[in-house]
Design a protein around this motif. Structure first.
Motif: not given
Length: 836
Positions: A599-619, A630-638
């Protein structure tokens, strides 16, 4: 029968000369001993001849001398086991008070006074009841009494009056030893109890008393009938201290077959009580003879000092503690691709007393293994014994044998006027004897590990029960059967046959492409992700904001908390040597560095070029041809799609379009001439009825071209899951089943499989059942698994035809992994006496 003496060494003079020449060549001294006239060669030949003669004499040692050598090496004759049966004591009429049945009550066979069974524990027929069932064995119970007095010497050996004693399993193998407290009083923390006016210390049985044992322990040689006491420490019996022992004695070295209803002659006074055995007695086994021990001489030597083969580990584990009922060992590399060389898996099962109908249930076995007292002591003893004997560089993973419970439902027909209740009880007893994970049932060592249960053998077991005239409606009911609501699927990257499914919020695992499933996590699971390159590594996200990580294909898990994320999708994205797990959820996109060390994993939020990756649905991810992904992310809230060409590193995500679309699924598809990123929407666009879009990706630069609407042949609603497989793309929909897409002329065309595909119809009677989860096997191209609101489905031909692989009640075959056993669950036997 005359047994041939084993050859301890078969080297002759020529072989010894060959070994000598090979040793000279390795030494590098320059003398190769090749000239026959060399005086040194003559000396070598003379010594080789003398040594060969000595080896010949060693091979012709008398059996008594060979047995003595084996004893010096720590080998022992294996004890026998007593025949066992369940005795039913029945009153002529219920009584108003309890009726006790004492332990040691003796019951024989009419016209055969040599066969006598004794009850192994006290029992009571409660007031108002008419019967009770008690475990018994073909032994004589020797009540606890003084058997010797302490000498004050270390390593005292006490000779019992009776021998041999039966070995495990069961209560018949239990030996109780107590030593009176000396004048200085008991050591601190000693387990003491009063016997009359004296105080005694209760000793604990171990496989052998080691020189460094300082606890109150003893070891029993059941064949010789001796008890060995500590070699040092405060628990050496003081001079004159009384030593008490109680045990069971095998009066006869042989046991005859005892059929049902044969044990009917009480030899202990039982006024107004009848006794019988509803099932045949389980045959015993006589103690090993010296000749038999010599035939396994090599095994005995290994068991006494080193573990080199699987059966050595099994023998050592079984001998490490008297409560070990069985053991199984195998090289981990024989089963698992992720295993490192030198890893050995040892699985053990504890001795468990069956219930009144002979059942050893999953709950009873679990209690015996999880017990913080005896259960922990058993496992500690086995691990210590194996650790002392394992070769250098070998690691041993010791754990309990896992079990899967199976209950049986059936309707039986009996003759008019027959005792249907008694016959149903006999049926349950026979089923419990079949589904017994430890010795004492149909199988000599317990249910064979990894063996499937078939409906046909259950039918045969029921039909052979006396009193059963016919039967039907036989149903197998496995523990934790799978439901019909699959929300996530994943396959191991290299281990063939291994899949994971989230069904009704539980994680299930199969090791044989869906032939059989076993529950891995009984929790509210929402997502599962396997590593694309490292076999055995997977992550499971639970609804309580906990992620469970396994490095061994789901054999074991380690959890770590992600309290702020509420992850709904996960993806492994390596960053060099350290595994990285991306987690998409309601709060944000985050990464956990090296979660395999949870359980010693370090968890941190990621920030994108627009300042915030945001909440996500799919990867989704795909190799970029440069060793990265290559990693693709589908953001929430359209919020559209983000793409990273740097393994999803912090700050590496760039927006690539589809803002305003409700994208819930992503997949990469590699065609002959291009790499495509495909996005599936939960709701189709109202104007175009399109729920799918695709963009050509430049893998080197991580750039996306223009998004193209993929509506050719699309007649369904929203998309729930996307999965690439070869040159095809599979889309699972919320209400219209499965669609298969192919790229041609730069466009994606869809086709819906026909009715012959085996895809289920909707339970609402309209359209196809939903397909909410898809996974393809990287280890075996062409294998595709699909699940949703219907049964779990598997295709072996790339999605042309599907067949159900769900492990449900009513299956004709129940399978288990190679190191699992079956045990009994509750059986529902319906009795009818109107057979026509």
């Amino acid at each position: 029968m005359e047994f041939a003496s084993p050859r301890l060494d078969d080297a002759d003079a020529a072989a010894l000369m060959g070994e000598a020449r090979a040793a000279l060549a390795r030494s590098g001294g320059g003398w190769l001993a090749e000239d026959p006239a060399d005086p040194g060669v003559a000396l070598l030949e003379a010594f080789a001849h003398i040594t060969a003669q000595e080896l010949k004499r060693l091979n012709t040692l008398p059996k008594a001398a060979q047995a003595s050598f084996l004893t010096m090496l720590g080998a022992r004759l294996r004890p026998g086991t007593a025949a066992a049966a369940d005795l039913q004591f029945t009153l002529a009429a219920p009584r108003s008070i309890d009726t006790p049945i004492a332990a040691g009550t003796r019951v024989g066979v009419a016209r055969n006074p040599r066969i006598v069974f004794s009850t192994l524990a006290p029992a009571i027929i409660p007031a108002g009841a008419s019967s009770v069932t008690v475990a018994a064995a073909e032994v004589q119970i020797i009540p606890e009494a003084i058997v010797a007095y302490g000498t004050g010497s270390p390593g005292q050996i006490v000779q019992l009056r009776h021998r041999p004693l039966p070995g495990a399993p069961g209560l018949a193998a239990r030996v109780d030893v107590k030593v009176a407290v000396g004048p200085e009083g008991p050591p601190p923390g000693a387990p003491v109890e009063a016997v009359g006016s004296a105080v005694f210390i209760r000793f604990r049985e171990v496989a052998r008393v080691e020189p460094d044992d300082t606890d109150a322990v003893f070891a029993v040689d059941r064949v010789a009938g001796t008890i060995s006491l500590p070699l040092k420490g405060p628990f050496i019996p003081a001079p004159g201290a009384a030593i008490r022992a109680g045990y069971a004695w095998m009066e006869s070295m042989t046991t005859a077959a005892v059929p049902e209803d044969a044990l009917t002659e009480p030899l202990t006074a039982l006024p107004g009580i009848k006794v019988s055995n509803a099932l045949p007695a389980v045959s015993g086994r006589p103690a090993e003879t010296t000749e038999e021990a010599l035939l396994r001489g090599a095994d005995a030597i290994f068991a006494g000092g080193a573990a080199l083969r699987a059966r050595d580990y099994e023998a050592l584990a079984t001998e490490a503690h008297p409560a070990v009922a069985r053991a199984h060992a195998a090289a981990r590399s024989e089963r698992w691709l992720f295993s490192r060389p030198g890893a050995v898996e040892v699985r053990i099962a504890p001795s468990v007393e069956p219930d009144t109908e002979g059942a050893i249930t999953l709950e009873a076995a679990g209690r015996a293994a999880a017990d913080p007292g005896p259960g922990a002591a058993i496992m500690e003893a086995v691990r210590a014994a194996l650790d002392r004997t394992r070769p250098l560089g070998v690691s041993v993973d010791t754990s309990w044998i896992r079990m899967k419970a199976v209950g049986v439902s059936a309707r039986i027909y009996v003759a008019k006027g027959a005792d249907g209740k008694a016959i149903a009880s006999a049926v349950r007893r026979r089923l419990n004897g079949l589904l017994r994970p430890v010795p004492g049932g149909v199988w000599p060592q317990g249910w064979p590990l990894g063996r499937a249960l078939r409906q046909s053998e259950v039918i045969e077991t029921i039909a052979s029960t006396p009193g059963v005239r016919a039967l039907d409606r036989v149903v197998l009911r496995p523990s934790h059967p799978m439901g019909l609501n699959t929300s996530a699927l994943a396959a191991d990257c290299a281990q063939s046959g291994v899949w994971f499914a989230v069904v009704d919020g539980r994680l299930y695992r199969t090791l044989d492409d869906g032939e059989g499933w076993n529950m891995a996590i009984d929790d509210a699971v929402v997502a599962v992700a396997t590593h694309p390159l490292r076999s055995g590594l997977l992550a499971v996200a639970a609804a309580d904001n906990t992620v469970h990580v396994s490095r061994d294909c789901g054999e074991t898990f380690a959890p770590f908390a992600v309290a702020h994320l509420a992850p709904e999708a996960m993806l492994w994205s390596d960053g060099g040597e350290t595994p990285r797990l991306l987690l998409a959820g309601e709060a944000n996109l985050a990464e956990a560095a090296d979660p395999g060390d949870a359980p010693a994993a370090a968890v941190r939020d990621l920030v994108g070029a627009d300042g915030l990756v945001g909440r996500a649905y799919a990867l989704a991810a795909h190799p970029d041809g440069r060793g990265g992904r290559l990693v693709a992310v589908a953001r929430r809230e359209l919020g559209g799609i983000l793409l990273s060409n740097d393994n999803g590193w912090d700050g590496g995500f760039e927006p690539i379009g589809l803002a305003g679309k409700d994208v819930r699924a992503l997949a990469f598809l590699q065609t002959e001439d291009a790499l495509w990123l495909v996005a599936g929407c939960a709701r189709p666009a109202i104007a175009t009825h399109c729920a799918c879009y695709a963009a050509k990706i430049d893998a080197d630069l991580g750039e996306a071209g223009q998004w193209i609407a993929c509506d050719r042949g699309w007649t369904a609603g929203g998309i729930a899951a996307l999965q690439s497989g070869g040159d095809r793309l599979f889309a699972g929909t919320w209400s219209d089943g499965l669609f298969v897409g192919r790229f041609a002329d730069g466009r994606l065309s869809w086709q819906r499989p026909g009715l012959e595909s085996g895809l289920p119809e909707s339970t609402r009677g309209k359209g196809r059942a939903s397909i909410a989860a898809l996974a393809a096997s990287p280890a075996r191209p062409g294998l595709l698994m699909a699940g949703g609101s219907g049964p779990l489905l598997l295709s072996v031909d790339g999605g042309e035809r599907f067949a159900s692989v769900a492990d449900r009640t009513g299956s004709e075959r129940i399978t288990i992994p190679a190191d699992w056993a079956l045990c009994a669950a509750a059986h529902d036997i319906e009795v009818h006496d109107d057979f026509r």
